[in-house]
Design an enzyme around this catalytic site. Structure first.
Site, PDB file in Angstrom:
ATOM      1  N   VAL A   1       0.909  -1.150   0.000  1.00 50.02           N
ATOM      2  CA  VAL A   1       0.000   0.000   0.000  1.00 50.02           C
ATOM      3  C   VAL A   1       0.949   1.199   0.000  1.00 50.02           C
ATOM      4  O   VAL A   1       1.514   1.549   1.031  1.00 50.02           O
ATOM      5  CB  VAL A   1      -0.949  -0.007   1.227  1.00 50.02           C
ATOM      6  CG1 VAL A   1      -1.822   1.231   1.227  1.00 50.02           C
ATOM      7  CG2 VAL A   1      -1.802  -1.280   1.247  1.00 50.02           C
ATOM      8  N   PRO A   2       1.178   1.809  -1.161  1.00 49.57           N
ATOM      9  CA  PRO A   2       2.348   2.673  -1.378  1.00 49.57           C
ATOM     10  C   PRO A   2       2.256   4.088  -0.800  1.00 49.57           C
ATOM     11  O   PRO A   2       2.235   5.076  -1.531  1.00 49.57           O
ATOM     12  CB  PRO A   2       2.460   2.698  -2.905  1.00 49.57           C
ATOM     13  CG  PRO A   2       1.047   2.576  -3.375  1.00 49.57           C
ATOM     14  CD  PRO A   2       0.396   1.627  -2.399  1.00 49.57           C
ATOM     15  N   CYS A   3       2.286   4.172   0.513  1.00 52.51           N
ATOM     16  CA  CYS A   3       2.245   5.486   1.155  1.00 52.51           C
ATOM     17  C   CYS A   3       3.525   6.283   0.887  1.00 52.51           C
ATOM     18  O   CYS A   3       3.525   7.505   1.029  1.00 52.51           O
ATOM     19  CB  CYS A   3       1.989   5.337   2.648  1.00 52.51           C
ATOM     20  SG  CYS A   3       3.177   4.286   3.496  1.00 52.51           S
ATOM     21  N   HIS A   4       4.593   5.610   0.460  1.00 54.21           N
ATOM     22  CA  HIS A   4       5.837   6.311   0.141  1.00 54.21           C
ATOM     23  C   HIS A   4       5.684   7.217  -1.084  1.00 54.21           C
ATOM     24  O   HIS A   4       6.525   8.079  -1.313  1.00 54.21           O
ATOM     25  CB  HIS A   4       6.985   5.317  -0.062  1.00 54.21           C
ATOM     26  CG  HIS A   4       6.767   4.336  -1.151  1.00 54.21           C
ATOM     27  ND1 HIS A   4       5.997   3.191  -0.980  1.00 54.21           N
ATOM     28  CD2 HIS A   4       7.206   4.311  -2.433  1.00 54.21           C
ATOM     29  CE1 HIS A   4       5.992   2.514  -2.113  1.00 54.21           C
ATOM     30  NE2 HIS A   4       6.706   3.170  -3.023  1.00 54.21           N
TER      31      HIS A   4
END
Length: 184
Positions: free
Chosen positions: A136-139
């Site tokens: 889940v690409p919060c970066h």
């Protein structure tokens, strides 16, 4: 009160090695519930009483897909997810899944796309509580002028993830400019 991700009904866990350090993977009967880097904010440590195994099919698939991601052979993940949090957190995390690799979105853009234009700080708090790093690409969420902002796994890891995805990081800024992914 928000439900912490590590209170999800975990049934299996495994700590795998990654280029960014050890990462704890956890899952429930419904799917992946967590991926935390060692030392990450809100890292639950080992989950007491939960089976430690790499032989679990979801954990095995997660390790395989992460290996492919680190090698540059995978740009998205195909894993069952079981997100646990408040409805607002889950809505935010689901929106993160629509940000393609190599693209960025600001907290303000995410707030607008979720129909809450005044909620940038609340979006930031929800992004910061994401229990499934990398997948889940919060970066891929940055400040309004492409500024690097916090990352629960540490800013060095955020920079490494963005660079792995082909983005250039110069000082406190990320290039290229922001894009507007279509979010659900």
């Amino acid at each position: 009160m928000p439900i912490a991700a590590h209170t999800a009904p975990h049934v299996a866990q495994f700590t795998c090695d990654t280029p960014l350090g050890p990462a704890l993977i956890a899952r429930s009967d419904q799917g992946l519930t967590g991926l935390w880097f060692e030392g990450q904010k809100d890292h639950p440590k080992e989950l007491d009483g939960i089976n430690v195994t790499k032989q679990d099919p979801i954990i095995q698939a997660c390790v395989t897909q992460l290996d492919e991601y680190w090698q540059g052979k995978r740009t998205s993940f195909d894993l069952p997810l079981a997100l646990h949090g408040t409805p607002f957190q889950i809505q935010t995390w689901q929106a993160l899944l629509a940000i393609p690799q190599g693209q960025l979105v600001s907290y303000g853009q995410l707030a607008h796309q979720l129909g809450r234009p005044q909620a940038s700080r609340a979006i930031g708090a929800a992004v910061g509580m994401n229990p499934i790093s990398v997948i889940v690409p919060c970066h891929r969420v940055v400040g309004s002028q492409c500024q690097l902002t916090g990352y629960a796994g540490g800013l060095d890891r955020k920079v490494a993830l963005l660079e792995l995805e082909g983005l250039q990081v110069n000082g406190s800024r990320v290039h290229p400019p922001l894009t507007h992914p279509v979010l659900l």
